[in-house]
Design a protein around this motif. Structure first.
Motif, short mmCIF file in Angstrom:
data_model
loop_
_atom_site.label_atom_id
_atom_site.label_comp_id
_atom_site.label_asym_id
_atom_site.label_seq_id
_atom_site.Cartn_x
_atom_site.Cartn_y
_atom_site.Cartn_z
N HIS A 98 1.33 19.66 -2.41
CA HIS A 98 0.73 18.57 -2.13
C HIS A 98 0.59 17.78 -3.54
O HIS A 98 -0.03 18.42 -4.34
N PRO A 99 0.87 16.65 -3.46
CA PRO A 99 0.88 15.80 -4.75
C PRO A 99 -0.32 15.42 -5.38
O PRO A 99 -0.56 15.61 -6.55
N ASP A 100 -1.64 15.62 -4.31
CA ASP A 100 -2.83 15.46 -5.16
C ASP A 100 -3.36 16.77 -5.61
O ASP A 100 -4.30 16.75 -6.56
N HIS A 101 -2.60 17.85 -5.66
CA HIS A 101 -3.10 19.09 -6.15
C HIS A 101 -2.21 19.72 -7.09
O HIS A 101 -2.28 20.73 -7.53
N LEU A 102 -0.94 19.13 -7.12
CA LEU A 102 0.30 19.81 -7.94
C LEU A 102 -0.12 19.69 -9.44
O LEU A 102 0.16 20.74 -10.09
N GLU A 103 -0.58 18.82 -10.24
CA GLU A 103 -0.78 18.86 -11.51
C GLU A 103 -1.94 19.90 -11.78
O GLU A 103 -1.69 20.58 -12.87
N ARG A 104 -2.99 20.00 -11.06
CA ARG A 104 -4.10 20.73 -11.31
C ARG A 104 -3.66 22.35 -11.23
O ARG A 104 -3.89 23.18 -12.06
N ALA A 105 -2.80 22.45 -10.20
CA ALA A 105 -2.13 24.02 -9.97
C ALA A 105 -1.22 24.31 -11.05
O ALA A 105 -1.38 25.27 -11.52
N ALA A 106 -0.23 23.25 -11.57
CA ALA A 106 0.54 23.69 -12.46
C ALA A 106 -0.09 23.83 -13.71
O ALA A 106 0.33 24.71 -14.63
N ASN A 107 -1.23 23.24 -14.11
CA ASN A 107 -1.87 23.50 -15.35
C ASN A 107 -2.60 24.61 -15.40
O ASN A 107 -2.48 25.29 -16.39
N THR A 108 -2.93 25.10 -14.33
CA THR A 108 -3.96 26.41 -14.50
C THR A 108 -2.94 27.57 -14.38
O THR A 108 -3.21 28.50 -15.30
N PHE A 109 -1.76 27.34 -13.88
CA PHE A 109 -0.77 28.46 -13.95
C PHE A 109 -0.17 28.49 -15.15
O PHE A 109 0.08 29.61 -15.93
N ALA A 110 0.00 27.53 -15.89
CA ALA A 110 0.63 27.34 -17.45
C ALA A 110 -0.35 27.84 -18.36
O ALA A 110 -0.02 28.60 -19.22
N ARG A 111 -1.67 27.84 -18.21
CA ARG A 111 -2.97 28.28 -19.07
C ARG A 111 -2.79 29.78 -18.91
O ARG A 111 -2.90 30.69 -19.84
N SER A 112 -2.60 30.36 -17.66
CA SER A 112 -2.29 31.80 -17.35
C SER A 112 -1.31 32.48 -18.20
O SER A 112 -1.39 33.39 -18.64
N ILE A 113 -0.29 31.54 -17.98
CA ILE A 113 1.21 32.08 -18.38
C ILE A 113 0.94 32.34 -19.87
O ILE A 113 1.44 33.43 -20.72
N ALA A 114 0.37 31.28 -20.66
CA ALA A 114 0.45 31.28 -22.31
C ALA A 114 -0.72 32.20 -22.63
O ALA A 114 -0.44 32.98 -23.72
N ARG A 115 -1.76 32.47 -21.79
CA ARG A 115 -2.83 33.30 -22.13
C ARG A 115 -2.51 35.02 -21.63
O ARG A 115 -3.16 35.95 -22.13
N GLY A 116 -1.57 34.93 -20.89
CA GLY A 116 -1.29 36.43 -20.21
C GLY A 116 -2.08 36.85 -19.52
O GLY A 116 -2.44 38.26 -19.47
N GLU A 117 -2.93 36.10 -18.77
CA GLU A 117 -4.06 36.44 -18.03
C GLU A 117 -3.78 36.29 -16.50
O GLU A 117 -3.00 35.31 -16.19
N PRO A 118 -4.56 37.12 -15.59
CA PRO A 118 -4.01 36.95 -14.03
C PRO A 118 -4.39 35.68 -13.61
O PRO A 118 -5.36 34.77 -14.23
N TRP A 119 -3.69 35.15 -12.61
CA TRP A 119 -3.87 33.58 -12.22
C TRP A 119 -4.38 33.75 -11.02
O TRP A 119 -3.98 34.51 -10.00
N GLU A 120 -5.54 32.85 -10.47
CA GLU A 120 -5.83 32.65 -9.10
C GLU A 120 -6.10 31.35 -9.04
O GLU A 120 -6.68 30.50 -9.75
#
Length: 767
Positions: free
Chosen positions: A42-64
């Protein structure tokens, strides 16, 4: 919906989705390579979801995270996304494994719950009521903003059981005891008490609380509400004052009618008595020519007596003092009695009479006297408006709503009624129209009394008619009378409490009512409060004892059979407590209705004005065999004594007289009579006091026949029970009634045998 599964490279590029993903999104593997997943977000939630996923990838931490995903049909559903890294032996991330779980229904349920909570909080904020909650033990725990705002108590003051200090001292013990009982028994809390408002004013509050149960059935907490009902209480008090004033005015009117009726009965007794005596003397002198005039005088006097009795009935109905006396009797016998009593009325206008009786009428437990009077009223009414016609009494038994009923119908071929006339037929002092009153006479009270009797017995009365073709009146009553004795008992207890609490040195103007039956408590409380008492109640012995010690009431009404602590234990505790040992205690219990057939356990009775034939027959019952009988006549009315003395002397009785109960006791000291004829209404010592004194003497087993025109109350009936051999209520029995009563008495007694002469007399006066 099953979960979606996916796999991503260490940098977060998605390389694989399971089949469920493609089925839901309607996409292809080629379209989903790399960051293709962004197309279904959904466009209203896309950037927030992408940012939280990117932070988890960068930190190597589980994502939720949670967000909506577009379905193939273009709709969106909410999903919970989880991803965890899988590492190699050196700790480096080899891949990411993730899932998407549909949580749409859960989100919607949470949203509904949130909105409900918002509405509830808004309702609390907008409500003038005090909302509160406690723990499972019933202790008030902070914060309680509504309670604090209303009472002005601090958190430290109200927590635990401290809230009770804001309750009025007179209500405190009851409020605490009822609350403790409810918490212990897991029952809803319902009570009214006065609460101190923050401005120092006592306010009446209606309090309700309910337990909130956990899944295992245990109490999680209590929630409740206090509603200020002061304005309602004040309005009710004003309404009660107006009602009391109206009742007082109505009572004064009824008392006036009763007094005037009593004053009228006294000269009527003389008119009827002397008419009958003169008729006998004229027959002895063989001058039958004067008998018709004397019979007219007697008939007119008896007609006037009947109208006076109707006025008394109406006054009792209006004052709410009409009581019932249930007994078990055969319906066939009742109909036979009614038929015999109405034959002269039916024959007066040359009418014929018929019965249409179902074969299974059986017995009923009702007020026989009132049912009998109602049927006689209807048959008499039919006879009055029918000439050279036919009157039929029909009776049948049937079941309705799990209860047995009896229906009596009186059909005539008389003048009939119009719709307008039927509309006002059962009103007091009303007849069909003025011309009917002029032509047929009557007071217009008979049908109103009949309807009141039927409704009081739990039934109803109706009418069907075609003008000019006759009418059918139908009475419908239950076979078994619903118990009304609790109300009568409450009235009796009210009077007892009034006498006990009349002393000026009583502790407080409070009566404590202890009973585990909520119906009995409500009934007694209503009666006592209507009589001006302040009433406090307890639903078991332990609560009653606690309140007795806290309130020190003027009197205690105590039931015996109660849970937790029975009445005897409470009574013992009261009598051994120095502070409340002197408190009057009234043991309350239900009194069964007295059987009208036995009239206080008596063996004989007559009715003033005296029917002389009936008197002679009754006296024979007590004449000693082989010698003259003696009778002590106790009545303050000299004329009445003279009439009775002349009649009894002529029949061979030795008569001694006494003008009141005190003189009668002196006469007993002189000689023992065979029988005592006793009036109740006398100066110095009345009939009740005389009976008590008589039955307390060693020689007090003299048969007593009570002669009275007084309206006998239930308390007075109880006093007469076991003291009088027969109660006579003036105007209540006809000659035929007395004959049947005497036959019944002889049948029950068995001995002594009835003489042939007396049998002949009974046959003449009976139906």
């Amino acid at each position: 919906m099953p979960q979606f599964a996916w796999i991503a490279e260490p940098d977060g590029s998605l390389v694989w989705y399971n089949r469920r993903w493609y089925d839901y999104t309607g996409t292809t593997p080629e379209a989903m390579q790399g960051a293709g997943w962004r197309k279904v977000h959904h466009p209203d939630h896309l950037e927030r979801a992408a940012n939280t996923f990117a932070r988890s990838i960068a930190r190597g931490e589980p994502w939720e995270d949670t967000f909506p995903l577009r379905a193939a049909d273009g709709s969106y559903r909410w999903f919970l996304s989880l991803a965890v890294p899988v590492r190699d032996a050196d700790g480096g991330i080899r891949r990411w494994y993730g899932t998407n779980t549909d949580i749409t229904e859960t989100r919607e349920a949470e949203e509904r719950l949130r909105l409900s909570e918002e509405r509830f909080r808004a309702l609390i904020d907008a409500s003038a009521a005090v909302i509160w909650n406690t723990n499972a033990q019933g202790e008030l725990l902070p914060p309680q903003p509504r309670w604090a705002a209303y009472t002005g108590q601090t958190e430290e003051a109200y927590q635990g059981w401290g809230w009770i200090e804001a309750v009025h001292p007179d209500d405190r013990a009851r409020a605490a005891e009822v609350w403790a009982n409810c918490v212990e028994s897991v029952q809803p809390y319902a009570i009214d008490y006065r609460l101190l408002r923050h401005d120092g004013e006592w306010r009446d509050l209606e309090v309700r609380g309910v337990p909130v149960l956990a899944m295992d059935g245990s109490i999680r907490e209590w929630v409740g509400i206090n509603i200020d009902i002061t304005a309602r209480k004040e309005a009710e008090a004003e309404s009660e004052r107006a009602r009391a004033a109206a009742e007082a005015a109505n009572l004064a009117k009824s008392q006036f009618l009763a007094n005037m009726s009593h004053e009228l009965r006294t000269p009527l007794s003389a008119v009827i008595g002397y008419s009958e005596m003169l008729a006998e003397e004229l027959e002895d002198l063989d001058q039958p020519g004067l008998l018709p005039d004397l019979r007219k005088i007697e008939a007119s006097a008896r007609h006037l007596l009947g109208m006076i009795n109707d006025v008394l009935d109406i006054s009792k109905i209006e004052a709410g003092r009409m009581t019932l006396s249930a007994e078990t009797f055969a319906v066939d016998a009742l109909i036979e009695d009614v038929t015999a009593a109405t034959q002269s009325l039916i024959a007066k206008k040359r009418n014929s009479f018929g019965l249409d009786l179902a074969p299974d009428l059986g017995a009923m437990h009702q007020d026989q006297l009132k049912l009998r009077q109602a049927l006689i009223n209807l048959i008499g009414n039919a006879a009055k408006f029918t000439e050279d016609g036919r009157i039929t009494l029909k009776a049948e038994r049937y079941s309705d709503a799990d209860a047995d009923w009896l229906q009596f119908s009186v059909t005539d071929s008389g003048i009939g009624l119009t719709e307008e006339q039927m509309g006002r037929l059962f009103e007091r002092f009303a007849q069909a129209d003025e011309s009917t009153t002029r032509q047929f006479g009557g007071s217009g009270l008979g049908l109103a009394i009949t309807r009141a009797f039927c409704e009081r017995m739990g039934g109803a009365i109706g009418v069907e008619s075609t003008f000019g073709e006759g009418a059918t009146f139908t009475i419908r009553v239950p076979v078994t009378l619903a118990s009304e004795e609790e109300e009568a008992q409450a009235a009796s207890v009210t009077e007892l409490v009034r006498r006990i609490t009349a002393e000026e040195n009583a502790h407080q103007d409070v009566v404590l009512l202890v009973d585990d039956d909520p119906s009995a408590r409500e009934l007694l409380q209503r009666f006592l409060e209507r009589e001006g008492f302040r009433v406090r109640t307890a639903n078991d012995g332990r609560a009653g004892l606690t309140l007795a010690r806290a309130l020190k009431p003027r009197a205690i009404l105590l039931d015996i059979e109660m849970p937790r602590m029975d009445g005897w234990a409470v009574l013992h505790a009261i009598r051994t407590d120095p502070e409340i040992a002197d408190t009057p205690v009234i043991i309350t219990s239900v009194v069964n209705e007295m059987s009208l057939a036995h009239v206080l356990g008596a063996t004989d009775y007559l009715v003033k004005p005296i029917d002389w034939n009936a008197l002679k027959d009754t006296m024979e019952r007590y004449r000693p065999a082989g010698r003259d009988g003696s009778v002590l006549l106790v009545d303050d009315d000299a004329d009445a004594r003279e009439r009775l003395r002349r009649t009894l002397t002529r029949e061979g009785w030795q008569v001694r007289e006494a003008e009141n109960g005190s003189v009668a006791l002196e006469r007993l000291d002189e000689a023992r009579p065979s029988l005592i004829l006793l009036d109740l209404m006398m100066p110095v010592m009345d009939g009740f006091a005389f009976l008590r004194a008589l039955r307390g003497r060693p020689d007090g087993d003299v048969p007593v026949v009570v002669l009275t025109a007084k309206e006998i109350t239930r308390e007075e009936k109880a006093s007469l029970d076991d003291q009088a051999d027969r109660l006579i209520i003036k105007g209540s029995l006809s000659l035929a009634d007395i004959g049947r009563q005497l036959r019944d008495l002889y049948d029950r007694q068995g001995t002594p045998p009835v003489s042939d002469d007396l049998k002949g007399v009974l046959d003449r006066i009976g139906p």
